[in-house]
Design an enzyme around this catalytic site. Structure first.
Site, PDB file in Angstrom:
ATOM      1  N   HIS A   7     -17.024  38.600  33.398  1.00 58.23           N
ATOM      2  CA  HIS A   7     -16.988  39.360  32.204  1.00 58.23           C
ATOM      3  C   HIS A   7     -18.451  40.156  32.034  1.00 58.23           C
ATOM      4  O   HIS A   7     -18.933  40.159  30.860  1.00 58.23           O
ATOM      5  CB  HIS A   7     -16.547  38.586  30.813  1.00 58.23           C
ATOM      6  N   ASP A  49     -19.480  41.766  27.230  1.00 58.10           N
ATOM      7  CA  ASP A  49     -18.188  41.703  28.020  1.00 58.10           C
ATOM      8  C   ASP A  49     -18.149  43.029  29.062  1.00 58.10           C
ATOM      9  O   ASP A  49     -19.343  43.803  29.182  1.00 58.10           O
ATOM     10  CB  ASP A  49     -16.853  41.718  27.312  1.00 58.10           C
ATOM     11  N   GLU A  74     -12.556  33.271  33.447  1.00 58.62           N
ATOM     12  CA  GLU A  74     -11.866  34.400  34.134  1.00 58.62           C
ATOM     13  C   GLU A  74     -12.607  34.978  35.183  1.00 58.62           C
ATOM     14  O   GLU A  74     -12.793  36.192  35.350  1.00 58.62           O
ATOM     15  CB  GLU A  74     -11.215  35.521  33.308  1.00 58.62           C
TER      16      GLU A  74
END
Lengths: 726, 726
Positions: free
Chosen positions: B292, B218, B356
């Site tokens: 990420h 991440d 995202e």
């Protein structure tokens, strides 16, 4: 305008082509309207004879006397309002015999008048006031003024009749629930004349329908003149129908089978588009890709992906294997075509089909596979996603939006694409949840090629029964969607696929009156809908359409009446199909001219049940049978058709007792029927079988083509018993 | 085995990795089981102390006396069965103090035995028989035998205690409802030791959970050794936590702020994978892309798309801007990484994140835009669709399947991709309707970083309250799906995002007992679920876990008990937040070592309400306040944070009467608190305000960073009144 109890908020204009949901009126406007009307209409009096039902009406006292002295006044130098005034005058003249004068500017105060005013309601919304001293229609939107005029016309024609009429005083505020209220006309499978298309548009406008999706290209025909590619219509617009009757129908000039078809020239299209625009109908042209492209590929074989490209449009129905390839030259062709299409059709949306593209040819074509490797695309579904997204991007660069059938959701939906949900509501649910707009065009209810009644005289079409009430009762907004997601549902659309709708008259009868039920779903606030009230207003509407000379299907009874049990003869439509895998109400392919028989048949299993037939005293069965070409492209499903071996070479019609595995009680050899292209009557004794029994009737045969079908069956008394004077 | 009243159909093996729905047991198997159990269990006696509840149990007469003489027998030369026998022996030893011998082959007939047999139930399904003469577990599947052993252990440990025990005779047939019963462990935001991961897997196995999704990369950390790219862990596995406390915590060796982090070597991973496999848990590794990705890009800046690439992993939370670019070299890197990943993790699924990914960098990068033109991709969302599809294709070429968060549905879902539905059930609905498989990982219910109780001692996490019963009651299969679409729902998974779960102990407490409710949803037939019955069995289970030394969160009361109205002190968790835009239960960043305060706060609006406070006799308010670093990447939303200007430079805590716009009745300047990194007590007089009032408390300030927060507030009597001996 002072007495109105409440005002609809109509400050957001429904700009054309701003009816596109997010860019036109905020969808909350519609939502708010529906809620408001539900509250405000509680306990209102009988509805005005307007169809679709208005959002809000407040009866007042007194009435307006409309007679030949009345003038129709439109603001000076307001071309659109004047055109609408003229449209209203013409409708009143044709249906009520009242020839009203159109005046420009304010009428003399002493003259009773219908006044078209520019005022607050915007876009498609309008206000309408009937007072003893006149009738006023108000909207700042051209479409709103037009729809107000249509409503005024309907107020003046509550029932057939001519001459003066009193219109009860009322105040109406009206606006549509949805911005997209459409019909799809398939001009590819069977061609309709420009005059018919215009009349159809006119009819839509009177029902406040505002989108005509025009299905212009398919495997069976390319109907749009493209200047850069003349062969599209030279080759693609003509075909020989399936079956021996058409094959034997030779053209005297060429000595070859006569071809059917036609196409629209660009001049004709421009005229139709202008005609529609004057009636506030936007035409969304549909150019099918990457499948349903056989007509185009037959015209320009280099566009295709098949080893052996087709050389003519297809005369089959169903899902064909031919796809466009993915060469840059092919995209050049498609962009050229779309460039001409965009020049002809000014609306925001361009429909690119996208449905039913089977990927066999792409899988087999080395060039397609090489292109996929170059593009790092691993799968043919993803390739279609890329194909559609690329075309969508091209359209977006030209300020247009791509719309396609719900298959465009698979393999990657193109950014910004609008989805036409035909496989039920699923497409709309998925689209809305992914943030895409959707139009609900759900089969079976919104597929108006389905039968609307079980009557043997019903026009040919798909076999499923979709009644007027089915259409009326269908709620298009999926309950599972959140308020925000619902704003993505732009509206509703019914489809008139024309494989089995061969004539213009039948298009009319299949479309109407069901399109009126669709119109009310599309226009009226949901809580305003009421079936009883609708049927009352429908009566008035059909009266008007009759006066205008329009055809429509028989208005079916709410509960279909089945055939009388005592009847000794049944048409195929009056029997039950043994299965409904692909049930169709098909027309015979012969005779080429004149009336043809119609058969309700499951093409996957031609088998009928006469339930509870009283066989007491029956000694003979007579069957009128026909044969149809099996012109259905159903891929591998063809292997699922079961053929029961015949006793004689041409086959037999077998009649079995009680169920389809029961004992054979009659056997009718088909030999006499093989010589005729139309219907043949066969006769055979029936084993004595007293009492009430189901009869199962099906054919033995060696091949799927032709499809043997029952036209009608008669149970006759035992000839000997009859002779004995029973 | 003859007395069984009915037999579950367990002929379809649940092969590993064949639990993938379509390729393992036909999903109808699960459906049929659920139905069957519902019928067969009607009126059954109290359920066996097995958690998750078994599909089918039929109590019999008598009981089996289990004591130290009992042996555990497994078929000869059956390594998996022998391992399971050893596992069972160990569990019994640790929890019941019974040290049973494991024997290979049939036990002597005179010796009481638990017998592991190979027989009909396949895959994860098993049969279990308790009779006076012994206990038999039967399955042809290794997993089934293992789960039968776990159930046998639970039958032997219905309550804490040691030594011999009588187990009531019964017949059990058991199989899971879903093939995917997972937990997701986020080792990227905060690192857990290999020993902890193994203990966590062990615990999952005892609850018949079978998938560990391991979130290994991440923005804040890259936790997996990749041999070809050592900087991924050299650079990417370490960061300095946010805030002044960490910045001041210098490493003696380097003189720079101490870094936290860690990574798993490939040897450690292989051991963990083997450990999991022995417990029939499949690890699904997650390698996040295209977003990420800050830790990876910090290690290899050429992978990024930013003009100024990051030089270290982030110590912020939230959605970061950095994406991988789309150069061929970057795909080479990703494929290299995935190649090493596939070598380490033998399971079918590879999770590629996909969530995202904000597209700003792609929009701004000329190289990305040029690539888009080359690929005829017109939009960054479509580019992500292509990116994910390309990776999916790469995985498919190696026999693996791509799974990703539900954003992979946007911009074009990769063919064959499985969707992890985190934004409620929408992803599962859309996936299933598009013909894709889905796992239900729905927030908020299946986001176990949410608080499970409102207690001030509750571990830090997200602010939303998700109780054990919320988890238990959640039905994961969307009702709108058809029977065919439901087969695409592979199962359920709960997420342990670790931004706010800093320690291993807290992972345990946040995961359990809620994971047991998830386990029952994932395993037991839906009609078998019963909250009361579950809580009874849960007691037994927690007793076992206690005996094994495991930690778990306080089992919350079914109806949370609020704070006592009479209390004069309230912690932030005992007040109401004025809003819940981004409500978090945050830990203080200081002290670096030792216990830290916890604050419930809406970071978008730090404001608390003490409802109905009795202010009679109150003359003073004392507030313990802290400050937190604003280490949240929330993009443009940061502009939505309203800052009220302070009266003094450092700001004040304002206390208002009745509502947040009411009069200020106390004002506590923050100056004294600015000097401390931990909690500071402030005191101020409160304007005399008799009666019961809501108190609204919020901060004035000039900047979003730091976030001022309330730890606790005390209402004290008026000092003068107190002095006067009231």
């Amino acid at each position: 305008m002072d007495r109105r109890p409440a005002r609809l908020k109509t400050t957001s204009p429904l700009r054309r082509p701003g009816w596109a949901g997010r860019f036109g009126a905020p969808p909350s406007f519609f939502a708010g309207l529906a809620m408001g009307a539900a509250v405000l209409l509680g306990g209102a009096a009988a509805a005005a004879p307007i169809l679709p039902a208005v959002a809000l009406e407040t009866p007042a006292t007194g009435s307006f006397h409309l007679d030949a002295r009345t003038v129709i006044a439109a603001p000076a130098a307001d071309a659109s309002a004047l055109a609408t005034a003229g449209y209203l005058a013409e409708l009143l003249a044709r249906t009520r015999g009242l020839k009203l004068k159109v005046v420009e500017g304010a009428p003399a105060t002493s003259v009773p008048a219908i006044v078209l005013k520019r005022g607050a309601p915007a876009g498609e919304a309008y206000g309408l006031d009937v007072r003893p001293d006149g009738l006023t229609i108000e909207s700042s939107g051209d479409a709103g003024l037009f729809y107000g005029a249509v409503s005024a016309w309907q107020l003046a024609t509550p029932a057939p009749g001519h001459g003066a009429i009193d219109i009860a005083a009322t105040h109406i505020e009206d606006a549509p629930r949805f911005g997209w209220r459409g019909l799809m006309l398939d001009s590819a499978r069977n061609f309709q004349s420009p005059a018919f298309v215009e009349a159809f548009i006119d009819r839509m406008a009177r029902a406040k329908l505002n989108v005509l999706q025009w299905h212009l290209t398919d495997d069976q025909g390319w109907r749009l003149e493209i200047r850069k590619y003349p062969r599209l219509t030279e080759v693609g617009a003509w075909r020989v129908p399936a079956g021996p009757a058409a094959a034997a129908d030779l053209d005297r000039k060429t000595g070859r089978p006569r071809r059917i078809g036609g196409f629209y020239t660009q001049d004709q299209v421009r005229q139709i588009v202008a005609y529609a625009a004057a009636r506030h109908v936007t035409i969304v042209p549909e150019i099918e890709m990457p499948g349903h492209a056989q007509a185009a590929i037959a015209a320009y074989p280099q566009l295709g992906a098949a080893a052996a490209p087709p050389d003519a449009p297809s005369s089959d129905w169903g899902v064909h294997p031919h796809l466009y390839n993915v060469d840059e030259k092919t995209f050049g062709f498609l962009e050229d075509v779309l460039t001409e299409v965009m020049a002809l059709f000014p609306g925001r949306y361009i429909h690119i089909g996208g449905d039913e593209a089977v990927k066999g040819e792409w899988k087999a074509d080395p060039a397609v596979q090489a292109r996929m490797r170059d593009l790092y695309i691993g799968d043919e579904d993803a390739l279609q996603g890329w194909f559609v997204a690329r075309i969508g991007h091209f359209l977006a660069l030209h300020g247009r939006r791509l719309i396609g059938w719900d298959e465009i959701l698979q393999g990657g939906v193109a950014p910004g694409a609008t989805v036409m949900s035909w496989r039920g509501l699923d497409g709309a649910i998925v689209a809305a949840k992914l943030g895409h707009d959707a139009v609900v065009a759900a089969q079976p209810t919104y597929y108006f090629d389905n039968r609307q009644a079980a009557d043997p005289d019903e026009p040919p079409g798909r076999g499923r029964l979709v009644t007027l009430k089915d259409v009326y009762d269908f709620e298009p907004v999926p309950a599972i969607l959140s308020a925000a997601e619902r704003t993505h549902v732009l509206g509703v659309q019914a489809q008139l696929w024309s494989e089995h709708i061969r004539t213009e008259d039948r298009v009319s009868r299949m479309a109407f009156p069901r399109a009126l039920a669709l119109a009310e779903t599309g226009w009226s606030p949901q809580p305003r809908k009421d079936w009883r009230d609708f049927t009352a207003r429908l009566d008035a509407d059909l009266g008007r359409e009759r006066a205008l000379g329009e055809a429509f299907g028989t208005v079916p009874a709410e509960t279909p009446v089945g055939p009388q049990p005592a009847l000794r003869t049944r048409a195929s439509q009056e029997m039950r199909l043994c299965s409904e895998r692909v049930a169709l109400n098909l027309e015979d392919d012969a005779p080429v001219d004149g009336p043809r028989a119609r058969f309700l048949v499951d093409i996957m299993n031609p088998c009928w049940i006469w339930p509870a037939a009283d066989l007491s005293g029956v000694g003979e069965i007579e069957a009128a049978v026909g044969q149809l070409p099996f012109n259905f492209q159903i891929g591998d499903d063809i292997r699922k058709i079961v053929l029961r071996p015949p006793a004689t070479e041409p086959g037999e019609l077998e009649v079995r007792r009680d169920w389809c595995g029961g004992p054979v009680i009659a056997m009718l050899p088909l030999a006499p029927a093989t010589r005729s292209q139309a219907v043949t009557r066969l006769k055979a004794p029936l084993a004595p079988t007293p009492g009430v029994h189901d009869l199962c009737m099906s054919f033995t045969r060696r091949t799927v083509d032709p499809i043997w079908v029952i036209d009608r069956v008669t149970l006759a008394p035992d000839a000997r018993e009859a002779r004995h004077g029973r």
